[in-house]
Design a protein around this motif. Sequence first.
Motif, PDB file in Angstrom:
ATOM      1  N   MET A  68     -12.631  -8.341  13.586  1.00  0.00           N
ATOM      2  CA  MET A  68     -12.889  -7.843  12.404  1.00  0.00           C
ATOM      3  C   MET A  68     -12.341  -6.192  12.286  1.00  0.00           C
ATOM      4  SD  MET A  68     -16.018  -7.206  10.807  1.00  0.00           S
ATOM      5  CE  MET A  68     -17.410  -6.610  10.894  1.00  0.00           C
ATOM      6  N   ARG A  69     -11.375  -5.792  13.578  1.00  0.00           N
ATOM      7  CA  ARG A  69     -10.358  -5.039  12.834  1.00  0.00           C
ATOM      8  C   ARG A  69      -9.853  -4.929  12.473  1.00  0.00           C
ATOM      9  NH1 ARG A  69      -9.093  -0.224  16.112  1.00  0.00           N
ATOM     10  NH2 ARG A  69      -6.785   0.058  16.321  1.00  0.00           N
ATOM     11  N   LYS A  70      -9.070  -6.323  12.413  1.00  0.00           N
ATOM     12  CA  LYS A  70      -8.090  -7.072  11.405  1.00  0.00           C
ATOM     13  C   LYS A  70      -8.106  -5.882  10.342  1.00  0.00           C
ATOM     14  CE  LYS A  70      -4.494  -9.606  13.956  1.00  0.00           C
ATOM     15  NZ  LYS A  70      -4.463 -11.337  13.722  1.00  0.00           N
ATOM     16  N   LYS A  71      -9.201  -6.650   9.500  1.00  0.00           N
ATOM     17  CA  LYS A  71      -9.995  -6.083   7.930  1.00  0.00           C
ATOM     18  C   LYS A  71     -10.010  -4.904   7.959  1.00  0.00           C
ATOM     19  CE  LYS A  71     -12.357 -10.161   7.344  1.00  0.00           C
ATOM     20  NZ  LYS A  71     -13.660 -11.350   7.123  1.00  0.00           N
ATOM     21  N   ARG A  72     -10.096  -4.049   8.876  1.00  0.00           N
ATOM     22  CA  ARG A  72     -10.150  -2.612   8.199  1.00  0.00           C
ATOM     23  C   ARG A  72      -9.047  -2.210   8.482  1.00  0.00           C
ATOM     24  NH1 ARG A  72     -14.743  -1.046  12.984  1.00  0.00           N
ATOM     25  NH2 ARG A  72     -16.926  -1.512  12.299  1.00  0.00           N
ATOM     26  N   ILE A  73      -8.569  -2.670   9.075  1.00  0.00           N
ATOM     27  CA  ILE A  73      -6.805  -1.916   8.843  1.00  0.00           C
ATOM     28  C   ILE A  73      -6.021  -2.629   7.509  1.00  0.00           C
ATOM     29  CG2 ILE A  73      -4.652  -2.129   9.881  1.00  0.00           C
ATOM     30  CD1 ILE A  73      -5.692  -2.134  12.444  1.00  0.00           C
ATOM     31  N   VAL A  74      -6.542  -3.465   7.046  1.00  0.00           N
ATOM     32  CA  VAL A  74      -5.989  -3.943   5.967  1.00  0.00           C
ATOM     33  C   VAL A  74      -7.031  -3.395   5.229  1.00  0.00           C
ATOM     34  CG1 VAL A  74      -6.011  -5.812   4.545  1.00  0.00           C
ATOM     35  CG2 VAL A  74      -5.069  -6.327   6.707  1.00  0.00           C
ATOM     36  N   ARG A  75      -8.091  -2.689   5.000  1.00  0.00           N
ATOM     37  CA  ARG A  75      -9.067  -2.543   3.731  1.00  0.00           C
ATOM     38  C   ARG A  75      -8.564  -0.824   3.628  1.00  0.00           C
ATOM     39  NH1 ARG A  75     -14.676  -4.596   5.519  1.00  0.00           N
ATOM     40  NH2 ARG A  75     -14.382  -6.643   4.240  1.00  0.00           N
ATOM     41  N   ALA A  76      -8.445  -0.192   4.682  1.00  0.00           N
ATOM     42  CA  ALA A  76      -7.687   0.838   4.767  1.00  0.00           C
ATOM     43  C   ALA A  76      -6.337   1.243   4.278  1.00  0.00           C
ATOM     44  CB  ALA A  76      -7.847   1.222   6.271  1.00  0.00           C
ATOM     45  N   VAL A  77      -5.260   0.347   4.383  1.00  0.00           N
ATOM     46  CA  VAL A  77      -4.492   0.080   3.522  1.00  0.00           C
ATOM     47  C   VAL A  77      -3.992   0.292   2.021  1.00  0.00           C
ATOM     48  CG1 VAL A  77      -2.265  -1.161   3.433  1.00  0.00           C
ATOM     49  CG2 VAL A  77      -2.635  -0.463   5.782  1.00  0.00           C
ATOM     50  N   ILE A  78      -5.146  -0.718   1.684  1.00  0.00           N
ATOM     51  CA  ILE A  78      -5.194  -0.886   0.343  1.00  0.00           C
ATOM     52  C   ILE A  78      -5.562   0.404  -0.270  1.00  0.00           C
ATOM     53  CG2 ILE A  78      -6.811  -2.271  -0.949  1.00  0.00           C
ATOM     54  CD1 ILE A  78      -6.927  -4.742   0.701  1.00  0.00           C
ATOM     55  N   VAL A  79      -6.590   0.420   0.357  1.00  0.00           N
ATOM     56  CA  VAL A  79      -7.720   1.899  -0.168  1.00  0.00           C
ATOM     57  C   VAL A  79      -6.129   3.437  -0.288  1.00  0.00           C
ATOM     58  CG1 VAL A  79      -9.157   3.696   0.345  1.00  0.00           C
ATOM     59  CG2 VAL A  79      -9.615   1.525   0.832  1.00  0.00           C
ATOM     60  N   VAL A  80      -5.472   3.443   0.357  1.00  0.00           N
ATOM     61  CA  VAL A  80      -4.565   4.010   1.062  1.00  0.00           C
ATOM     62  C   VAL A  80      -3.038   4.226  -0.144  1.00  0.00           C
ATOM     63  CG1 VAL A  80      -2.358   5.650   2.340  1.00  0.00           C
ATOM     64  CG2 VAL A  80      -4.614   4.964   3.596  1.00  0.00           C
ATOM     65  N   VAL A  81      -3.016   2.918  -0.733  1.00  0.00           N
ATOM     66  CA  VAL A  81      -1.900   2.312  -1.115  1.00  0.00           C
ATOM     67  C   VAL A  81      -2.464   2.438  -2.822  1.00  0.00           C
ATOM     68  CG1 VAL A  81      -0.736   0.143  -2.096  1.00  0.00           C
ATOM     69  CG2 VAL A  81      -0.760   0.839  -0.031  1.00  0.00           C
ATOM     70  N   LEU A  82      -3.733   2.418  -3.344  1.00  0.00           N
ATOM     71  CA  LEU A  82      -4.599   2.419  -4.332  1.00  0.00           C
ATOM     72  C   LEU A  82      -4.350   4.073  -4.610  1.00  0.00           C
ATOM     73  CD1 LEU A  82      -7.613   0.003  -4.552  1.00  0.00           C
ATOM     74  CD2 LEU A  82      -4.688  -0.134  -5.856  1.00  0.00           C
TER      75      LEU A  82
END
Length: 174
Positions: A1-15
């Motif tokens: 669950m924590r990994k998914k949040r990190i991945v989502r956060a990285v995607i949002v930052v890149v976008l």
Amino acid sequence: MRKKRIVRAVIVVVLLAAVVYSVYSATTKDERAVLQVGDTAPDFTLTDLNGQQHQLSEYKGKGVVLNFWGTWCKPCKKEMPALDAQYKQFHDQGVELLAINIAESTYAVENFVSRYDLTFPVAIDDKKSVMRAYNIDPLPTTIFIDATGHIANIITGEMTEADIQNYMTTIQPK
């Protein structure tokens, strides 16, 4: 669950970074466009060391030489006497010269002008707005503008007096 949040956060930052870059690129596109021979010279207004304003568009019908320089620039120092000599030759024939110093102190520029006994107008581009509009790099760079307001030549680096004379001849009004 924590990994998914990190991945989502990285995607949002890149976008978000992509959106910011796209907006920045779109708003500064004109400023970054590389000028070429034949382009209309961007208009600007600068005040010279004597307090006189110089607006490029007011020189329509005349040839104009814009010399971008710095007091620390050795090639600039070498070509200044030749620019002044040719200015004296061509000024009465409809060719204007404006030396544009890039963001140095008034004191340093006035000392330079006095030391070389320059007779043409010298302005300081203290905000570097004209430098950016013309994409100036390196110094010296000299832009020769014909009587219609179009760029006739862009010369980067030091010119000889013969070079200056030849280029001024090409922008001399007929």
